[in-house]
Design a protein around this motif. Structure first.
Motif, PDB file in Angstrom:
ATOM      1  N   LEU A  69       0.816  -1.217   0.000  1.00  0.00           N
ATOM      2  CA  LEU A  69       0.000   0.000   0.000  1.00  0.00           C
ATOM      3  C   LEU A  69       0.848   1.264   0.000  1.00  0.00           C
ATOM      4  CD1 LEU A  69      -2.949   0.882   0.016  1.00  0.00           C
ATOM      5  CD2 LEU A  69      -2.869   0.891   2.521  1.00  0.00           C
ATOM      6  N   ASP A  70       2.031   1.229   0.621  1.00  0.00           N
ATOM      7  CA  ASP A  70       2.886   2.415   0.660  1.00  0.00           C
ATOM      8  C   ASP A  70       3.306   2.861  -0.737  1.00  0.00           C
ATOM      9  OD1 ASP A  70       2.749   2.526   3.389  1.00  0.00           O
ATOM     10  OD2 ASP A  70       4.682   1.540   3.740  1.00  0.00           O
ATOM     11  N   ALA A  71       3.295   1.920  -1.674  1.00  0.00           N
ATOM     12  CA  ALA A  71       3.712   2.257  -3.043  1.00  0.00           C
ATOM     13  C   ALA A  71       2.624   2.988  -3.815  1.00  0.00           C
ATOM     14  CB  ALA A  71       4.115   0.989  -3.798  1.00  0.00           C
ATOM     15  N   VAL A  72       1.402   2.950  -3.302  1.00  0.00           N
ATOM     16  CA  VAL A  72       0.282   3.564  -4.019  1.00  0.00           C
ATOM     17  C   VAL A  72       0.300   5.080  -3.826  1.00  0.00           C
ATOM     18  CG1 VAL A  72      -2.229   3.696  -4.256  1.00  0.00           C
ATOM     19  CG2 VAL A  72      -1.127   1.490  -3.778  1.00  0.00           C
ATOM     20  N   SER A  73       0.429   5.779  -4.900  1.00  0.00           N
ATOM     21  CA  SER A  73       0.328   7.239  -4.914  1.00  0.00           C
ATOM     22  C   SER A  73      -0.310   7.619  -6.229  1.00  0.00           C
ATOM     23  CB  SER A  73       1.708   7.887  -4.793  1.00  0.00           C
ATOM     24  OG  SER A  73       2.486   7.619  -5.948  1.00  0.00           O
ATOM     25  N   MET A  74      -0.771   8.831  -6.325  1.00  0.00           N
ATOM     26  CA  MET A  74      -1.403   9.262  -7.567  1.00  0.00           C
ATOM     27  C   MET A  74      -0.387   9.197  -8.709  1.00  0.00           C
ATOM     28  SD  MET A  74      -4.517   9.815  -6.636  1.00  0.00           S
ATOM     29  CE  MET A  74      -5.425  10.927  -7.715  1.00  0.00           C
ATOM     30  N   ARG A  75       0.852   9.563  -8.424  1.00  0.00           N
ATOM     31  CA  ARG A  75       1.887   9.532  -9.454  1.00  0.00           C
ATOM     32  C   ARG A  75       2.189   8.101  -9.883  1.00  0.00           C
ATOM     33  NH1 ARG A  75       5.368  13.204 -11.119  1.00  0.00           N
ATOM     34  NH2 ARG A  75       4.814  14.594  -9.377  1.00  0.00           N
ATOM     35  N   ARG A  76       2.278   7.188  -8.887  1.00  0.00           N
ATOM     36  CA  ARG A  76       2.616   5.792  -9.203  1.00  0.00           C
ATOM     37  C   ARG A  76       1.495   5.137 -10.010  1.00  0.00           C
ATOM     38  NH1 ARG A  76       3.354   1.908 -11.083  1.00  0.00           N
ATOM     39  NH2 ARG A  76       4.304  -0.049 -10.378  1.00  0.00           N
ATOM     40  N   VAL A  77       0.250   5.421  -9.635  1.00  0.00           N
ATOM     41  CA  VAL A  77      -0.888   4.851 -10.359  1.00  0.00           C
ATOM     42  C   VAL A  77      -0.941   5.422 -11.775  1.00  0.00           C
ATOM     43  CG1 VAL A  77      -3.403   4.639 -10.442  1.00  0.00           C
ATOM     44  CG2 VAL A  77      -2.200   4.412  -8.254  1.00  0.00           C
ATOM     45  N   ALA A  78      -0.645   6.697 -11.908  1.00  0.00           N
ATOM     46  CA  ALA A  78      -0.629   7.321 -13.229  1.00  0.00           C
ATOM     47  C   ALA A  78       0.426   6.663 -14.118  1.00  0.00           C
ATOM     48  CB  ALA A  78      -0.350   8.815 -13.094  1.00  0.00           C
ATOM     49  N   THR A  79       1.585   6.372 -13.532  1.00  0.00           N
ATOM     50  CA  THR A  79       2.640   5.688 -14.285  1.00  0.00           C
ATOM     51  C   THR A  79       2.163   4.318 -14.737  1.00  0.00           C
ATOM     52  OG1 THR A  79       4.368   6.844 -13.051  1.00  0.00           O
ATOM     53  CG2 THR A  79       4.994   4.799 -14.168  1.00  0.00           C
ATOM     54  N   GLU A  80       1.462   3.615 -13.856  1.00  0.00           N
ATOM     55  CA  GLU A  80       0.920   2.298 -14.197  1.00  0.00           C
ATOM     56  C   GLU A  80      -0.015   2.386 -15.396  1.00  0.00           C
ATOM     57  OE1 GLU A  80       0.170  -1.918 -13.357  1.00  0.00           O
ATOM     58  OE2 GLU A  80       1.729  -0.506 -12.732  1.00  0.00           O
ATOM     59  N   LEU A  81      -0.723   3.502 -15.505  1.00  0.00           N
ATOM     60  CA  LEU A  81      -1.695   3.689 -16.578  1.00  0.00           C
ATOM     61  C   LEU A  81      -1.095   4.389 -17.802  1.00  0.00           C
ATOM     62  CD1 LEU A  81      -4.692   4.792 -14.344  1.00  0.00           C
ATOM     63  CD2 LEU A  81      -4.580   2.704 -15.705  1.00  0.00           C
ATOM     64  N   GLY A  82       0.151   4.814 -17.683  1.00  0.00           N
ATOM     65  CA  GLY A  82       0.786   5.483 -18.814  1.00  0.00           C
ATOM     66  C   GLY A  82       0.261   6.878 -19.060  1.00  0.00           C
ATOM     67  N   THR A  83      -0.027   7.594 -18.002  1.00  0.00           N
ATOM     68  CA  THR A  83      -0.550   8.948 -18.138  1.00  0.00           C
ATOM     69  C   THR A  83       0.071   9.832 -17.068  1.00  0.00           C
ATOM     70  OG1 THR A  83      -2.577  10.270 -18.348  1.00  0.00           O
ATOM     71  CG2 THR A  83      -2.542   8.575 -16.622  1.00  0.00           C
ATOM     72  N   GLY A  84      -0.296  11.101 -17.047  1.00  0.00           N
ATOM     73  CA  GLY A  84       0.210  12.022 -16.042  1.00  0.00           C
ATOM     74  C   GLY A  84      -0.659  12.021 -14.798  1.00  0.00           C
ATOM     75  N   ALA A  85      -0.055  12.335 -13.656  1.00  0.00           N
ATOM     76  CA  ALA A  85      -0.791  12.317 -12.391  1.00  0.00           C
ATOM     77  C   ALA A  85      -1.976  13.273 -12.410  1.00  0.00           C
ATOM     78  CB  ALA A  85       0.147  12.664 -11.239  1.00  0.00           C
ATOM     79  N   MET A  86      -1.829  14.420 -13.078  1.00  0.00           N
ATOM     80  CA  MET A  86      -2.912  15.402 -13.084  1.00  0.00           C
ATOM     81  C   MET A  86      -4.167  14.852 -13.750  1.00  0.00           C
ATOM     82  SD  MET A  86      -1.854  17.796 -11.310  1.00  0.00           S
ATOM     83  CE  MET A  86      -3.299  18.831 -11.567  1.00  0.00           C
ATOM     84  N   SER A  87      -4.003  13.891 -14.678  1.00  0.00           N
ATOM     85  CA  SER A  87      -5.172  13.302 -15.341  1.00  0.00           C
ATOM     86  C   SER A  87      -6.058  12.572 -14.345  1.00  0.00           C
ATOM     87  CB  SER A  87      -4.725  12.325 -16.437  1.00  0.00           C
ATOM     88  OG  SER A  87      -3.967  12.979 -17.431  1.00  0.00           O
ATOM     89  N   LEU A  88      -5.433  11.966 -13.322  1.00  0.00           N
ATOM     90  CA  LEU A  88      -6.201  11.199 -12.339  1.00  0.00           C
ATOM     91  C   LEU A  88      -7.092  12.096 -11.487  1.00  0.00           C
ATOM     92  CD1 LEU A  88      -4.138   9.055 -13.242  1.00  0.00           C
ATOM     93  CD2 LEU A  88      -3.974   8.325 -10.851  1.00  0.00           C
ATOM     94  N   TYR A  89      -6.626  13.309 -11.231  1.00  0.00           N
ATOM     95  CA  TYR A  89      -7.390  14.207 -10.362  1.00  0.00           C
ATOM     96  C   TYR A  89      -8.708  14.652 -10.996  1.00  0.00           C
ATOM     97  CZ  TYR A  89      -3.389  14.433  -7.235  1.00  0.00           C
ATOM     98  OH  TYR A  89      -2.379  14.109  -6.360  1.00  0.00           O
ATOM     99  N   ARG A  90      -8.875  14.409 -12.287  1.00  0.00           N
ATOM    100  CA  ARG A  90     -10.170  14.691 -12.918  1.00  0.00           C
ATOM    101  C   ARG A  90     -11.223  13.690 -12.442  1.00  0.00           C
ATOM    102  NH1 ARG A  90      -9.757  17.735 -17.738  1.00  0.00           N
ATOM    103  NH2 ARG A  90      -7.597  18.190 -18.353  1.00  0.00           N
ATOM    104  N   TYR A  91     -10.755  12.545 -11.919  1.00  0.00           N
ATOM    105  CA  TYR A  91     -11.664  11.458 -11.552  1.00  0.00           C
ATOM    106  C   TYR A  91     -11.767  11.233 -10.050  1.00  0.00           C
ATOM    107  CZ  TYR A  91     -11.323  10.291 -16.498  1.00  0.00           C
ATOM    108  OH  TYR A  91     -11.367  10.341 -17.865  1.00  0.00           O
ATOM    109  N   VAL A  92     -10.674  11.431  -9.329  1.00  0.00           N
ATOM    110  CA  VAL A  92     -10.668  11.165  -7.889  1.00  0.00           C
ATOM    111  C   VAL A  92      -9.823  12.234  -7.201  1.00  0.00           C
ATOM    112  CG1 VAL A  92      -8.719   9.566  -8.136  1.00  0.00           C
ATOM    113  CG2 VAL A  92     -10.194   9.399  -6.142  1.00  0.00           C
ATOM    114  N   PRO A  93     -10.298  12.774  -6.059  1.00  0.00           N
ATOM    115  CA  PRO A  93      -9.596  13.898  -5.416  1.00  0.00           C
ATOM    116  C   PRO A  93      -8.182  13.596  -4.961  1.00  0.00           C
ATOM    117  CG  PRO A  93     -11.844  13.721  -4.593  1.00  0.00           C
ATOM    118  CD  PRO A  93     -11.601  12.495  -5.413  1.00  0.00           C
ATOM    119  N   GLY A  94      -7.921  12.381  -4.468  1.00  0.00           N
ATOM    120  CA  GLY A  94      -6.599  12.076  -3.951  1.00  0.00           C
ATOM    121  C   GLY A  94      -6.504  10.647  -3.463  1.00  0.00           C
ATOM    122  N   LYS A  95      -5.387  10.326  -2.826  1.00  0.00           N
ATOM    123  CA  LYS A  95      -5.145   8.951  -2.412  1.00  0.00           C
ATOM    124  C   LYS A  95      -6.137   8.475  -1.344  1.00  0.00           C
ATOM    125  CE  LYS A  95      -1.842   5.723  -0.407  1.00  0.00           C
ATOM    126  NZ  LYS A  95      -0.477   5.472   0.133  1.00  0.00           N
ATOM    127  N   ALA A  96      -6.526   9.358  -0.435  1.00  0.00           N
ATOM    128  CA  ALA A  96      -7.449   8.949   0.636  1.00  0.00           C
ATOM    129  C   ALA A  96      -8.763   8.449   0.049  1.00  0.00           C
ATOM    130  CB  ALA A  96      -7.701  10.106   1.593  1.00  0.00           C
TER     131      ALA A  96
END
Length: 264
Positions: free
Chosen positions: A53-80
């Motif tokens: 779980l410590d490895a999970v961050s918005m940046r790490r998940v974005a990398t997994e998806l091949g996109t930028g971290a800012m793209s994720l914030y359009r869908y979910v506010p943050g890690k919490a």
């Protein structure tokens, strides 16, 4: 202890519930149209399963998806908030009625216990999350609805029914923690559990020979055998206790009914 970031419900509760129940505003179309909330949550679960779980961050998940971290914030506010979506995703109950036993309350609780143990085995990072105040998303409510529907015939009061579920779940979490920690110890030490205790055997044999621990020394040779299923033994004894309670309630109800009829 867990950090606030590893605690269910530590984010924006209203926004998270909107995402869980698909009742909030949808994100505007961004530069990555193939990105969806489902894909984000699935990617986060993959990262947690593989790296913790410590490895999970918005940046790490974005990398997994091949996109930028800012793209994720359009869908979910943050890690919490993402964590609560992950919890809901992995705890989604089976749609097969047969997976909750043969129709009896006991088989339903047995099936729930085994499914929960398997869940923690698949996703050991769950043990690091403080779920004392879970958000009531569709998985949580669907799972509770299915179990309560099966165990309602126990004849217990509603608080007691919920307590029966809590008792079994608490037992399973403890057993799962022991199993997961044991596997982690084997992985980090490079030594199997059998090898670990074998290394101690010469010292323990000398201690037992002193007579200081007569009860321990008298135990059968197979007492600590890996073949004994401690999980199953404990689970059945909890269910035996509940069955004793159910039978007592049935007898008390029958006696009360007979008394009422006698007074008529």
């Amino acid at each position: 202890m867990t950090s606030s970031g590893d605690t269910s419900g530590s984010g924006d509760i209203v926004r998270t519930l909107e995402l869980l129940w698909d009742s909030g505003p949808r994100p505007s179309r961004g530069p990555k149209p193939g990105l969806t909330l489902d894909r984000i949550v699935e990617a986060a679960v993959r990262v947690a399963d593989a790296e913790g779980l410590d490895a999970v961050s918005m940046r790490r998940v974005a990398t997994e998806l091949g996109t930028g971290a800012m793209s994720l914030y359009r869908y979910v506010p943050g890690k919490a908030e993402l964590l609560d979506l992950m919890l809901d995703r992995v705890q989604r109950p089976s749609e097969n009625p047969a997976d909750l036993g043969d129709g009896t309350w006991r088989s339903a609780l047995e099936a729930m216990a085994r499914a929960t143990l398997a869940l923690y085995t698949r996703h050991p990072w769950l043990l690091g999350v403080n779920q004392s105040r879970p958000l009531l998303g569709p998985s949580a409510l669907d799972g509770m609805e299915k179990v309560l529907d099966r165990i309602k015939p126990m004849g217990l009061t509603d608080p007691e029914l919920v307590s029966a579920v809590i008792a079994v779940d608490g037992y399973v979490v403890g057993a799962a923690r022991t199993q997961v920690y044991e596997r982690e110890a084997e992985r980090t030490s490079g030594m199997t559990t059998a090898e670990f205790y074998a290394a101690q055997a010469p010292f323990i044999e000398k201690v037992m020979a002193t007579g200081r621990y007569p009860v321990l020394a008298s135990l059968a040779e197979d007492t600590w055998s890996a073949g004994f299923d401690h999980f199953e033994f404990g689970l059945q004894r909890i269910l035996d206790g509940l069955e004793t309670c159910v039978r007592a309630r049935v007898r008390a109800s029958a006696a009360a009914e007979q008394a009422a009829q006698a007074e008529e």
